[in-house]
Design a protein around this motif. Structure first.
Motif, PDB file in Angstrom:
ATOM      1  N   VAL A  25      10.050  21.036 -64.940  1.00 41.02           N
ATOM      2  CA  VAL A  25      11.057  20.097 -64.337  1.00 41.02           C
ATOM      3  C   VAL A  25      11.026  20.440 -62.832  1.00 41.02           C
ATOM      4  O   VAL A  25      11.018  19.493 -61.754  1.00 41.02           O
ATOM      5  CB  VAL A  25      12.437  20.523 -64.729  1.00 41.02           C
ATOM      6  N   VAL A  26      10.409  21.561 -62.312  1.00 44.23           N
ATOM      7  CA  VAL A  26      10.067  22.069 -60.883  1.00 44.23           C
ATOM      8  C   VAL A  26       9.101  21.163 -60.286  1.00 44.23           C
ATOM      9  O   VAL A  26       9.194  20.458 -59.357  1.00 44.23           O
ATOM     10  CB  VAL A  26      10.001  23.415 -60.409  1.00 44.23           C
ATOM     11  N   LEU A  27       7.971  21.054 -61.085  1.00 51.72           N
ATOM     12  CA  LEU A  27       6.640  20.287 -60.745  1.00 51.72           C
ATOM     13  C   LEU A  27       6.920  18.777 -60.665  1.00 51.72           C
ATOM     14  O   LEU A  27       6.636  17.855 -59.905  1.00 51.72           O
ATOM     15  CB  LEU A  27       5.518  20.609 -61.514  1.00 51.72           C
ATOM     16  N   GLY A  45      -0.891   0.700 -60.154  1.00 56.12           N
ATOM     17  CA  GLY A  45      -2.004   0.993 -60.993  1.00 56.12           C
ATOM     18  C   GLY A  45      -2.984   1.740 -60.562  1.00 56.12           C
ATOM     19  O   GLY A  45      -3.527   2.677 -61.078  1.00 56.12           O
ATOM     20  N   ALA A  46      -3.331   1.556 -59.135  1.00 51.71           N
ATOM     21  CA  ALA A  46      -4.364   2.494 -58.717  1.00 51.71           C
ATOM     22  C   ALA A  46      -3.951   3.859 -58.461  1.00 51.71           C
ATOM     23  O   ALA A  46      -4.671   5.035 -58.724  1.00 51.71           O
ATOM     24  CB  ALA A  46      -4.903   2.082 -57.000  1.00 51.71           C
ATOM     25  N   LEU A  47      -2.567   4.083 -58.055  1.00 51.52           N
ATOM     26  CA  LEU A  47      -1.913   5.371 -57.993  1.00 51.52           C
ATOM     27  C   LEU A  47      -1.867   6.139 -59.396  1.00 51.52           C
ATOM     28  O   LEU A  47      -2.198   7.381 -59.521  1.00 51.52           O
ATOM     29  CB  LEU A  47      -0.488   5.573 -57.637  1.00 51.52           C
ATOM     30  N   ALA A  48      -1.702   5.466 -60.357  1.00 48.70           N
ATOM     31  CA  ALA A  48      -1.610   5.884 -61.626  1.00 48.70           C
ATOM     32  C   ALA A  48      -3.000   6.400 -62.195  1.00 48.70           C
ATOM     33  O   ALA A  48      -3.168   7.532 -62.716  1.00 48.70           O
ATOM     34  CB  ALA A  48      -1.174   4.856 -62.735  1.00 48.70           C
ATOM     35  N   LEU A  49      -3.901   5.561 -61.832  1.00 46.63           N
ATOM     36  CA  LEU A  49      -5.443   6.027 -62.488  1.00 46.63           C
ATOM     37  C   LEU A  49      -5.800   7.139 -61.512  1.00 46.63           C
ATOM     38  O   LEU A  49      -6.397   7.900 -62.196  1.00 46.63           O
ATOM     39  CB  LEU A  49      -6.336   4.797 -62.104  1.00 46.63           C
ATOM     40  N   GLY A  50      -5.875   6.996 -60.411  1.00 50.48           N
ATOM     41  CA  GLY A  50      -6.028   8.298 -59.381  1.00 50.48           C
ATOM     42  C   GLY A  50      -5.361   9.667 -59.987  1.00 50.48           C
ATOM     43  O   GLY A  50      -6.222  10.610 -60.190  1.00 50.48           O
ATOM     44  N   ARG A  51      -4.333   9.510 -60.255  1.00 53.08           N
ATOM     45  CA  ARG A  51      -3.645  10.643 -60.812  1.00 53.08           C
ATOM     46  C   ARG A  51      -3.893  11.072 -62.029  1.00 53.08           C
ATOM     47  O   ARG A  51      -4.268  12.316 -62.147  1.00 53.08           O
ATOM     48  CB  ARG A  51      -1.870  10.261 -60.753  1.00 53.08           C
ATOM     49  N   LEU A  52      -4.238  10.256 -63.012  1.00 55.19           N
ATOM     50  CA  LEU A  52      -4.666  10.707 -64.407  1.00 55.19           C
ATOM     51  C   LEU A  52      -6.058  11.069 -64.182  1.00 55.19           C
ATOM     52  O   LEU A  52      -6.562  12.256 -65.003  1.00 55.19           O
ATOM     53  CB  LEU A  52      -4.561   9.646 -65.364  1.00 55.19           C
ATOM     54  N   GLY A 195      -4.331  13.383 -74.370  1.00 61.75           N
ATOM     55  CA  GLY A 195      -3.334  12.320 -74.068  1.00 61.75           C
ATOM     56  C   GLY A 195      -3.461  11.641 -72.569  1.00 61.75           C
ATOM     57  O   GLY A 195      -3.573  10.502 -72.314  1.00 61.75           O
ATOM     58  N   CYS A 196      -3.828  12.576 -71.730  1.00 58.68           N
ATOM     59  CA  CYS A 196      -4.147  12.354 -70.300  1.00 58.68           C
ATOM     60  C   CYS A 196      -5.414  11.430 -70.460  1.00 58.68           C
ATOM     61  O   CYS A 196      -5.428  10.369 -69.558  1.00 58.68           O
ATOM     62  CB  CYS A 196      -4.363  13.513 -69.494  1.00 58.68           C
ATOM     63  N   LEU A 197      -6.432  11.751 -71.062  1.00 51.95           N
ATOM     64  CA  LEU A 197      -7.591  11.027 -71.209  1.00 51.95           C
ATOM     65  C   LEU A 197      -7.409   9.490 -71.721  1.00 51.95           C
ATOM     66  O   LEU A 197      -8.041   8.750 -71.156  1.00 51.95           O
ATOM     67  CB  LEU A 197      -8.619  11.650 -72.170  1.00 51.95           C
ATOM     68  N   VAL A 198      -6.383   9.566 -72.845  1.00 53.63           N
ATOM     69  CA  VAL A 198      -6.193   8.001 -73.241  1.00 53.63           C
ATOM     70  C   VAL A 198      -5.452   7.261 -72.007  1.00 53.63           C
ATOM     71  O   VAL A 198      -5.683   5.960 -72.155  1.00 53.63           O
ATOM     72  CB  VAL A 198      -5.189   8.319 -74.463  1.00 53.63           C
ATOM     73  N   GLY A 199      -4.566   7.859 -71.487  1.00 56.30           N
ATOM     74  CA  GLY A 199      -3.961   7.157 -70.449  1.00 56.30           C
ATOM     75  C   GLY A 199      -4.837   6.789 -69.437  1.00 56.30           C
ATOM     76  O   GLY A 199      -4.621   5.541 -68.842  1.00 56.30           O
ATOM     77  N   ALA A 200      -5.837   7.495 -69.112  1.00 55.24           N
ATOM     78  CA  ALA A 200      -6.771   7.234 -68.081  1.00 55.24           C
ATOM     79  C   ALA A 200      -7.855   6.193 -68.331  1.00 55.24           C
ATOM     80  O   ALA A 200      -8.049   5.112 -67.538  1.00 55.24           O
ATOM     81  CB  ALA A 200      -7.693   8.464 -67.696  1.00 55.24           C
ATOM     82  N   PHE A 231      -1.021  19.092 -60.726  1.00 57.75           N
ATOM     83  CA  PHE A 231       0.004  20.140 -60.986  1.00 57.75           C
ATOM     84  C   PHE A 231       1.221  19.230 -61.678  1.00 57.75           C
ATOM     85  O   PHE A 231       1.371  19.500 -62.887  1.00 57.75           O
ATOM     86  CB  PHE A 231       0.897  20.598 -59.501  1.00 57.75           C
ATOM     87  N   PRO A 232       1.741  18.173 -61.112  1.00 59.73           N
ATOM     88  CA  PRO A 232       2.522  17.579 -61.984  1.00 59.73           C
ATOM     89  C   PRO A 232       2.121  16.825 -63.141  1.00 59.73           C
ATOM     90  O   PRO A 232       3.097  16.597 -64.190  1.00 59.73           O
ATOM     91  CB  PRO A 232       3.397  16.398 -61.138  1.00 59.73           C
ATOM     92  N   THR A 233       0.947  16.598 -63.423  1.00 59.03           N
ATOM     93  CA  THR A 233       0.214  15.901 -64.561  1.00 59.03           C
ATOM     94  C   THR A 233      -0.101  17.072 -65.293  1.00 59.03           C
ATOM     95  O   THR A 233       0.040  17.553 -66.380  1.00 59.03           O
ATOM     96  CB  THR A 233      -0.651  14.788 -64.178  1.00 59.03           C
ATOM     97  N   ALA A 234      -1.310  17.645 -65.028  1.00 51.34           N
ATOM     98  CA  ALA A 234      -2.143  18.730 -65.786  1.00 51.34           C
ATOM     99  C   ALA A 234      -1.325  19.834 -66.118  1.00 51.34           C
ATOM    100  O   ALA A 234      -1.292  20.158 -67.369  1.00 51.34           O
ATOM    101  CB  ALA A 234      -3.514  19.171 -65.122  1.00 51.34           C
ATOM    102  N   LEU A 235      -0.817  20.591 -65.061  1.00 46.33           N
ATOM    103  CA  LEU A 235      -0.046  21.590 -65.604  1.00 46.33           C
ATOM    104  C   LEU A 235       1.264  21.285 -66.176  1.00 46.33           C
ATOM    105  O   LEU A 235       1.754  21.958 -67.108  1.00 46.33           O
ATOM    106  CB  LEU A 235       0.091  22.532 -64.198  1.00 46.33           C
TER     107      LEU A 235
END
Length: 318
Positions: A25-27, A45-52, A195-200, A231-235
């Motif tokens: 919740v902090v991240l 969409g670009a922000l989501a892809l770059g984040r993933l 799951g992150c890979l599928v999203g990417a 951090f907010p995604t991977a961790l």
């Protein structure tokens, strides 16, 4: 004196799960500050892809270091559904929707998600819906809406934006409920990584837009995008999965109502945005509701069968 050691040992998994949920919740709260910066230079969409992509890279390195293999076949259905709904679809439509509506409307619609998680968890996973959980979620929902309304500007809300936020809430709830059974077969790290890979993969059509935006974006925006991925995604998604494997989907959903209160605090400290009295009151309601929803009647109400102990493959690891 001798009885204290077994008691402490029995409490250790609960404390680890609570600590993992706190990290999440902090991240996730910190993500809102970074999204504000990155979202000015990157399209949704670009922000989501770059984040993933940043998240997949970080998680992939960790998997290699820990020698994590592929998830078992039984986990792939939940991983694929959560990857499509939560890591992919949710991130794009939420970024897009929050550009179309004011903060109050976004808070009202998106924070329906934890309520949907509790209802879907009860229907599809057999989770219990204790009165304290429902009461706490009602209090937290009121607090989240209060925070959103108090922080709204003069902007309006489009019907299209409301629909996007509603779709984000539904995708979030569906992704969480799909992820829960997968954690009975695979580790939190495996479920999060793939799951992150599928999203990417789902977001790959935004590759051209990401390249164009990255060429023009200031370094600070790009660094914020990478921060969102690491951090907010991977961790944070890994610690979320670790905690979810040890409790019910409804309780974990209710925990995320602490995020609006933390966003208020972080915006105050990092951006110098002094909160209004109404904003502080809403944040207090969020935290009070989380406390109620996480409490149990009596000292030792057990978790539902299968919730406290994840599958042996997880080995208690993040």
């Amino acid at each position: 004196m001798m009885s204290t050691a077994p008691h402490a040992a029995s409490r250790r998994p609960q404390l680890l799960a609570a600590g993992a949920a706190t990290v999440t919740v902090v991240l996730w709260a910190s993500a809102f500050v970074s999204i504000r910066s990155a979202g000015e230079a990157y399209a949704p969409g670009a922000l989501a892809l770059g984040r993933l992509l940043s998240g997949v890279l970080a998680l992939g390195v960790i998997c290699l270091l820990r020698r994590e293999g592929l998830p078992p076949r039984a986990a792939w259905r939940g991983i694929a559904i959560s990857g499509l709904l939560w890591f992919g679809f949710y991130m794009v439509v939420l970024n897009w929707g929050e550009q179309q509506v004011d903060a109050g409307t976004a808070a009202l619609v998106v924070n329906v998600g934890p309520i949907l998680i509790a209802l879907l968890g009860a229907r599809l996973l057999g989770d219990a819906l204790p009165p304290r959980l429902l009461a706490g979620m009602a209090v937290s929902f009121a607090g989240a809406v209060t925070v959103g309304l108090s922080m709204s500007g003069e902007g309006g809300s489009s019907l299209f934006g409301v629909v996007l936020c509603l779709l984000a809430a539904v995708a979030y709830a569906g992704g969480v409920v799909a992820q829960k059974p997968a954690l009975g077969h695979a580790s939190a790290l495996q479920v999060t990584t793939f799951g992150c890979l599928v999203g990417a993969v789902l977001c790959l059509p935004f590759t051209g837009q990401l390249v164009r935006d990255a060429a023009d974006a200031p370094l600070s925006a790009t660094l914020n995008m990478v921060y969102l991925g690491v951090f907010p995604t991977a961790l944070a998604f890994t610690t979320w999965a670790y905690a979810l494997a040890r409790t019910t989907a409804g309780r974990m959903g209710a925990t995320t109502y602490a995020v609006p209160a933390l966003v208020v605090l972080m915006s105050w400290l990092a951006l110098g945005e002094v909160p209004r009295l109404l904003t502080l009151a809403g944040g207090a309601l969020c935290l009070a509701g989380v406390a109620v929803s996480r409490s149990r009647k009596g000292a030792a109400a057990p978790e539902p069968e299968g919730a406290a102990e994840p599958h042996a493959r997880d080995g208690g690891r993040v």
